[in-house]
Design a protein around this motif. Structure first.
Motif, mmCIF file in Angstrom:
data_model
loop_
_atom_site.group_PDB
_atom_site.id
_atom_site.type_symbol
_atom_site.label_atom_id
_atom_site.label_comp_id
_atom_site.label_asym_id
_atom_site.label_seq_id
_atom_site.Cartn_x
_atom_site.Cartn_y
_atom_site.Cartn_z
ATOM 1 N N SER A 187 0.867 -1.184 0.000
ATOM 2 C CA SER A 187 0.000 0.000 0.000
ATOM 3 C C SER A 187 0.900 1.229 0.000
ATOM 4 O O SER A 187 1.622 1.472 0.967
ATOM 5 C CB SER A 187 -0.920 -0.009 1.216
ATOM 6 N N PRO A 188 0.888 2.013 -1.061
ATOM 7 C CA PRO A 188 1.787 3.165 -1.151
ATOM 8 C C PRO A 188 1.369 4.290 -0.214
ATOM 9 O O PRO A 188 0.185 4.560 -0.028
ATOM 10 C CB PRO A 188 1.652 3.592 -2.617
ATOM 11 N N THR A 189 2.363 4.931 0.401
ATOM 12 C CA THR A 189 2.132 6.082 1.261
ATOM 13 C C THR A 189 3.177 7.143 0.939
ATOM 14 O O THR A 189 4.168 6.864 0.260
ATOM 15 C CB THR A 189 2.252 5.704 2.751
ATOM 16 N N LEU A 190 2.949 8.339 1.442
ATOM 17 C CA LEU A 190 3.893 9.428 1.215
ATOM 18 C C LEU A 190 4.857 9.585 2.385
ATOM 19 O O LEU A 190 5.316 10.667 2.690
ATOM 20 C CB LEU A 190 3.135 10.740 0.987
ATOM 21 N N SER A 191 5.170 8.492 3.067
ATOM 22 C CA SER A 191 6.101 8.555 4.187
ATOM 23 C C SER A 191 7.428 7.918 3.789
ATOM 24 O O SER A 191 7.479 7.031 2.938
ATOM 25 C CB SER A 191 5.519 7.837 5.405
ATOM 26 N N THR A 192 8.480 8.367 4.442
ATOM 27 C CA THR A 192 9.809 7.817 4.176
ATOM 28 C C THR A 192 10.008 6.554 4.995
ATOM 29 O O THR A 192 9.172 6.190 5.838
ATOM 30 C CB THR A 192 10.893 8.843 4.531
#
Length: 193
Positions: free
Chosen positions: A165-170
């Motif tokens: 699940s893609p997220t915008l966190s590093t």
């Protein structure tokens, strides 16, 4: 007199190799096994079958056409043997697809049928030009019907599972979230000029 100590890396020698600028083709219309007509060169007007497709350079090779003679196996004792080698043709301006209805060259476009199948259609006649069976061959099989699944094959249910699940966190943010660490520090302003 040498210009530099490492002649292979010399910058002025790189200018001898011209850069090739290509516009990538979004919908590729030429496949192995297609009948094409050559539009330029000594074989202009001749038709042949595509034997190889090189999409990276927008090239096709046509069986027995646009050939160049090449000497192979030349030594001091043997003159070598002369072989004709097919040269690549640009699909933008040197080759046109042949309509099987009347065997004349035509432009094609991709359309969808009522069933939702994507097909090539001739501009001139409006008929469907089928993709040849040779284009569907892979290293595993010549046709999909002859392929037999083995226990080592990945099943359809495994392929269709969503495992990411893609997220915008590093990466660091993910670790902090999993460990329950909250970021309370306020970063200093930075200026990029």
């Amino acid at each position: 007199m040498k210009c530099c100590s490492k002649p292979k890396l010399c910058s002025h020698k790189l200018s001898f190799y011209p850069q090739v600028f290509l516009e990538p083709i979004k919908e590729w219309s030429y496949f192995v096994g297609d009948r094409v007509e050559i539009l330029s060169g000594p074989d202009k007007g001749k038709q042949g079958i595509v034997s190889e497709v090189i999409e990276e350079r927008n090239w096709v090779l046509v069986e027995g056409l646009n050939t160049k003679l090449k000497v192979l196996g030349r030594t001091k004792q043997f003159y070598g043997s002369v072989v004709s080698v097919e040269q690549p043709l640009l699909i933008n301006r040197e080759v046109a697809l042949v309509d099987p209805a009347d065997m004349l060259s035509t432009k094609v476009e991709w359309r969808y049928t009522e069933d939702g199948e994507k097909v090539r259609v001739s501009h001139r006649t409006g008929r469907i030009i089928p993709v040849p069976n040779q284009a569907r061959t892979t290293h595993d099989y010549k046709s999909k019907t002859t392929y037999k699944e083995s226990p080592k094959d990945t099943t359809d249910s495994e392929i269709s599972k969503i495992t990411f699940s893609p997220t915008l966190s590093t990466f660091e943010m993910d670790i902090m979230k999993s460990e329950g660490i909250e970021e309370t520090r306020i970063p200093n302003k930075t200026y990029w000029y």
